[in-house]
Design a protein around this motif. Structure first.
Motif, PDB file in Angstrom:
ATOM      1  N   TYR A 193       0.823  -1.202   0.000  1.00 43.18           N
ATOM      2  CA  TYR A 193       0.000   0.000   0.000  1.00 43.18           C
ATOM      3  C   TYR A 193       0.860   1.257   0.000  1.00 43.18           C
ATOM      4  CZ  TYR A 193       1.094   0.183   4.987  1.00 43.18           C
ATOM      5  OH  TYR A 193       1.758   0.234   6.187  1.00 43.18           O
ATOM      6  N   VAL A 194       0.263   2.356  -0.458  1.00 44.14           N
ATOM      7  CA  VAL A 194       0.888   3.676  -0.446  1.00 44.14           C
ATOM      8  C   VAL A 194      -0.161   4.681   0.020  1.00 44.14           C
ATOM      9  CG1 VAL A 194       1.976   5.494  -1.804  1.00 44.14           C
ATOM     10  CG2 VAL A 194       2.457   3.101  -2.329  1.00 44.14           C
ATOM     11  N   LYS A 195       0.209   5.527   0.988  1.00 44.29           N
ATOM     12  CA  LYS A 195      -0.703   6.541   1.507  1.00 44.29           C
ATOM     13  C   LYS A 195      -0.071   7.926   1.379  1.00 44.29           C
ATOM     14  CE  LYS A 195      -2.747   3.561   5.086  1.00 44.29           C
ATOM     15  NZ  LYS A 195      -3.002   3.412   6.545  1.00 44.29           N
ATOM     16  N   SER A 196      -0.908   8.867   0.971  1.00 43.44           N
ATOM     17  CA  SER A 196      -0.451  10.255   0.864  1.00 43.44           C
ATOM     18  C   SER A 196      -1.641  11.172   1.075  1.00 43.44           C
ATOM     19  CB  SER A 196       0.180  10.511  -0.509  1.00 43.44           C
ATOM     20  OG  SER A 196      -0.819  10.533  -1.518  1.00 43.44           O
ATOM     21  N   GLY A 197      -1.421  12.448   0.932  1.00 39.81           N
ATOM     22  CA  GLY A 197      -2.507  13.404   1.058  1.00 39.81           C
ATOM     23  C   GLY A 197      -3.517  13.292  -0.064  1.00 39.81           C
ATOM     24  N   MET A 198      -3.158  12.568  -1.133  1.00 40.90           N
ATOM     25  CA  MET A 198      -4.061  12.387  -2.269  1.00 40.90           C
ATOM     26  C   MET A 198      -4.948  11.161  -2.113  1.00 40.90           C
ATOM     27  SD  MET A 198      -3.390  14.952  -4.158  1.00 40.90           S
ATOM     28  CE  MET A 198      -4.164  14.482  -5.703  1.00 40.90           C
ATOM     29  N   GLY A 199      -4.653  10.318  -1.111  1.00 39.88           N
ATOM     30  CA  GLY A 199      -5.464   9.134  -0.923  1.00 39.88           C
ATOM     31  C   GLY A 199      -4.625   7.920  -0.552  1.00 39.88           C
ATOM     32  N   HIS A 200      -5.255   6.770  -0.652  1.00 40.59           N
ATOM     33  CA  HIS A 200      -4.664   5.494  -0.228  1.00 40.59           C
ATOM     34  C   HIS A 200      -4.872   4.470  -1.340  1.00 40.59           C
ATOM     35  CE1 HIS A 200      -5.079   1.846   2.735  1.00 40.59           C
ATOM     36  NE2 HIS A 200      -4.078   1.716   1.904  1.00 40.59           N
ATOM     37  N   VAL A 201      -3.781   3.840  -1.789  1.00 38.18           N
ATOM     38  CA  VAL A 201      -3.841   2.820  -2.837  1.00 38.18           C
ATOM     39  C   VAL A 201      -3.310   1.517  -2.260  1.00 38.18           C
ATOM     40  CG1 VAL A 201      -3.010   2.094  -5.104  1.00 38.18           C
ATOM     41  CG2 VAL A 201      -3.556   4.498  -4.687  1.00 38.18           C
ATOM     42  N   ALA A 202      -4.026   0.407  -2.503  1.00 39.21           N
ATOM     43  CA  ALA A 202      -3.597  -0.917  -2.051  1.00 39.21           C
ATOM     44  C   ALA A 202      -3.629  -1.881  -3.229  1.00 39.21           C
ATOM     45  CB  ALA A 202      -4.506  -1.424  -0.931  1.00 39.21           C
ATOM     46  N   LEU A 203      -2.644  -2.769  -3.305  1.00 38.61           N
ATOM     47  CA  LEU A 203      -2.546  -3.763  -4.373  1.00 38.61           C
ATOM     48  C   LEU A 203      -2.306  -5.140  -3.761  1.00 38.61           C
ATOM     49  CD1 LEU A 203      -0.113  -1.852  -6.774  1.00 38.61           C
ATOM     50  CD2 LEU A 203      -2.508  -2.344  -7.254  1.00 38.61           C
ATOM     51  N   GLY A 204      -3.025  -6.146  -4.288  1.00 36.51           N
ATOM     52  CA  GLY A 204      -2.818  -7.512  -3.833  1.00 36.51           C
ATOM     53  C   GLY A 204      -4.034  -8.058  -3.119  1.00 36.51           C
ATOM     54  N   SER A 235     -14.312  -2.467   3.529  1.00 32.02           N
ATOM     55  CA  SER A 235     -13.418  -1.595   4.290  1.00 32.02           C
ATOM     56  C   SER A 235     -14.115  -0.370   4.856  1.00 32.02           C
ATOM     57  CB  SER A 235     -12.247  -1.150   3.411  1.00 32.02           C
ATOM     58  OG  SER A 235     -11.477  -2.261   3.008  1.00 32.02           O
ATOM     59  N   LEU A 236     -15.093   0.190   4.144  1.00 30.50           N
ATOM     60  CA  LEU A 236     -15.698   1.452   4.544  1.00 30.50           C
ATOM     61  C   LEU A 236     -17.073   1.319   5.190  1.00 30.50           C
ATOM     62  CD1 LEU A 236     -14.782   3.847   1.594  1.00 30.50           C
ATOM     63  CD2 LEU A 236     -13.592   3.504   3.772  1.00 30.50           C
ATOM     64  N   ILE A 269      -7.096  -4.221  -6.847  1.00 34.50           N
ATOM     65  CA  ILE A 269      -6.536  -2.894  -6.631  1.00 34.50           C
ATOM     66  C   ILE A 269      -7.627  -2.042  -5.999  1.00 34.50           C
ATOM     67  CG2 ILE A 269      -7.115  -2.233  -9.019  1.00 34.50           C
ATOM     68  CD1 ILE A 269      -4.781  -0.242  -8.875  1.00 34.50           C
ATOM     69  N   ALA A 270      -7.268  -1.274  -4.986  1.00 36.82           N
ATOM     70  CA  ALA A 270      -8.242  -0.458  -4.271  1.00 36.82           C
ATOM     71  C   ALA A 270      -7.714   0.961  -4.095  1.00 36.82           C
ATOM     72  CB  ALA A 270      -8.565  -1.072  -2.913  1.00 36.82           C
ATOM     73  N   PHE A 271      -8.615   1.931  -4.181  1.00 36.90           N
ATOM     74  CA  PHE A 271      -8.260   3.333  -3.972  1.00 36.90           C
ATOM     75  C   PHE A 271      -9.268   3.966  -3.029  1.00 36.90           C
ATOM     76  CE2 PHE A 271      -9.073   7.808  -5.028  1.00 36.90           C
ATOM     77  CZ  PHE A 271      -7.842   8.346  -4.670  1.00 36.90           C
ATOM     78  N   TYR A 272      -8.755   4.733  -2.053  1.00 33.31           N
ATOM     79  CA  TYR A 272      -9.610   5.437  -1.100  1.00 33.31           C
ATOM     80  C   TYR A 272      -9.207   6.913  -1.070  1.00 33.31           C
ATOM     81  CZ  TYR A 272     -10.385   0.658   0.425  1.00 33.31           C
ATOM     82  OH  TYR A 272     -10.688  -0.679   0.449  1.00 33.31           O
ATOM     83  N   THR A 273     -10.193   7.776  -1.098  1.00 33.22           N
ATOM     84  CA  THR A 273      -9.925   9.208  -1.025  1.00 33.22           C
ATOM     85  C   THR A 273      -9.530   9.559   0.408  1.00 33.22           C
ATOM     86  OG1 THR A 273     -12.185   9.820  -0.402  1.00 33.22           O
ATOM     87  CG2 THR A 273     -11.712   9.578  -2.756  1.00 33.22           C
ATOM     88  N   ILE A 304     -13.078   2.767  -4.068  1.00 27.72           N
ATOM     89  CA  ILE A 304     -13.442   1.866  -5.156  1.00 27.72           C
ATOM     90  C   ILE A 304     -12.368   0.791  -5.278  1.00 27.72           C
ATOM     91  CG2 ILE A 304     -12.304   3.352  -6.874  1.00 27.72           C
ATOM     92  CD1 ILE A 304     -14.427   2.405  -8.907  1.00 27.72           C
ATOM     93  N   SER A 305     -12.783  -0.431  -5.563  1.00 28.39           N
ATOM     94  CA  SER A 305     -11.820  -1.519  -5.758  1.00 28.39           C
ATOM     95  C   SER A 305     -12.234  -2.335  -6.969  1.00 28.39           C
ATOM     96  CB  SER A 305     -11.739  -2.411  -4.516  1.00 28.39           C
ATOM     97  OG  SER A 305     -12.986  -3.021  -4.236  1.00 28.39           O
TER      98      SER A 305
END
Length: 358
Positions: free
Chosen positions: A53-64, A72-73, A147-151, A161-162
């Motif tokens: 995963y990678v997290k930043s001020g732009m959001g959160h991305v997870a792979l695998g 999750s939400l 693959i998942a992305f969170y704002t 969304i995943s």
């Protein structure tokens, strides 16, 4: 880790350690895995899931092998101890093999004979026992590769969304190729699985209110590439309110006709068998939950209720629990769950039993 520019990164890896062959065989059957696999010997260690995963001020991305956006939400009914009626362990101690139903692919005839019974015209009833959408109903598909992305959360609002290519893709590097089911009468996983979700929370003095909505969509096919099953179209909503020591919440989820076998190819089903099969195929699945907890110092009390219907088979469960925190990280609890499993009634099955019994 965390980079100098503030970006966080890392991985999550979980292993299963088998302690008994009996337990492992049960789990293998539950996850529709091959019990002859060398990792199902009651002593091996195997990969449960892994992701980066990678997290930043732009959001959160997870792979695998990561959870869906919906899972999750979502806001869930509050619970303590193991989860009680909503998400507890009670099914581990219950014989869930209650009731027989006509197989969805049975050829419609005026009567079911003993030969048809012996040939497998009936199968065990399937029950929905969790507050989950279709692809989260088993551990394997829940952690299928995606693959998942969170704002980022903004003013109490967050969305996600995943996407997963195939729910049969799970585990380590061997899981990147689909493991197709050899049973053409059952859906062979869900492909192009899309999960979307949004949640909102609002703080008002000492009261916190939370809301969520989620949807799930996907395609179903069997091993021949034929589409004999209904595609996944499901949604879930949830809400909870927390004030001082009390918390109250609940959820409602609809599976619709997701994963049901399509109707039999008969112009006008007039036989009892065909009518019952198509009734089952057109039965809509759902679940709803309600829970409440009270926390005062080291003492916690909870009660919750769960109800569901899947392919005409019903589950009703009521749970009570209490916890006491002896020390930090050490809590003892007692929990009781009361349940009722009701398989879909089948007069034709009763006839078949009589015929088979002579």
């Amino acid at each position: 880790g965390k980079a100098d520019n503030g970006i966080e990164y890392g991985s999550e890896i979980k292993f299963d350690i088998d302690t008994s062959a009996g337990f492992d065989s049960y789990r293998a059957a539950e996850e529709e895995k091959d019990t002859t696999n060398k990792y199902h010997d009651g002593k091996s260690v195997r990969l449960h899931h892994a992701n980066v995963y990678v997290k930043s001020g732009m959001g959160h991305v997870a792979l695998g092998g990561t959870k869906s956006a919906a899972h999750s939400l979502k806001v869930v009914a509050p619970s303590i101890a193991t989860g009680g009626a909503v998400d507890g362990d009670w099914t581990n101690y219950v014989n869930m093999e209650v009731g027989q139903v006509i197989r969805a692919d049975t050829t419609p005839t005026t009567n079911i004979t003993s030969a048809a019974v012996a040939a497998g015209a009936f199968e065990k009833a399937v029950y929905l026992t969790g507050d989950v959408l279709p692809t989260d109903a088993s551990t394997a598909s829940k952690y299928s590769n995606k693959i998942a992305f969170y704002t980022p959360k903004m003013s109490g609002f967050q969305a996600g969304i995943s996407y997963g290519l195939d729910t049969n893709n799970y585990g380590g590097h061997s899981g990147f190729s689909s493991k197709y089911s050899t049973d053409a009468t059952r859906p062979d996983g869900v492909r192009n699985n899309v999960s979307v979700a949004a949640t909102y929370e609002h703080q008002m003095n000492d009261m916190l209110a939370q809301f969520s909505v989620a949807g799930e969509f996907g395609d179903t096919k069997n091993e021949q590439g034929e589409n004999n099953f209904r595609d996944v179209k499901a949604f879930e909503v949830g809400a909870s309110v927390c004030a001082d020591e009390f918390k109250l919440g609940g959820t409602y989820g609809s599976w619709g006709k997701s994963l049901n076998h399509k109707d039999l190819a008969v112009a006008a089903p007039t036989t009892d068998v065909a009518v019952q099969i198509n009734e089952r195929n057109n039965s809509k699945g759902y679940f709803w939950t309600l829970g409440a907890t009270y926390v005062n110092g080291p003492v916690s009390l909870g009660a919750n209720y769960y109800a569901s219907k899947l392919q005409g088979n019903k589950v009703r469960t009521f749970g009570l629990a209490a916890e006491y925190a002896l020390a930090e990280g050490l809590t003892t609890y007692v929990e009781a769950n009361f349940f009722k499993l009701t398989p879909k009634a089948s007069g034709v099955y009763q006839l078949a039993e009589a015929v088979a019994g002579g």
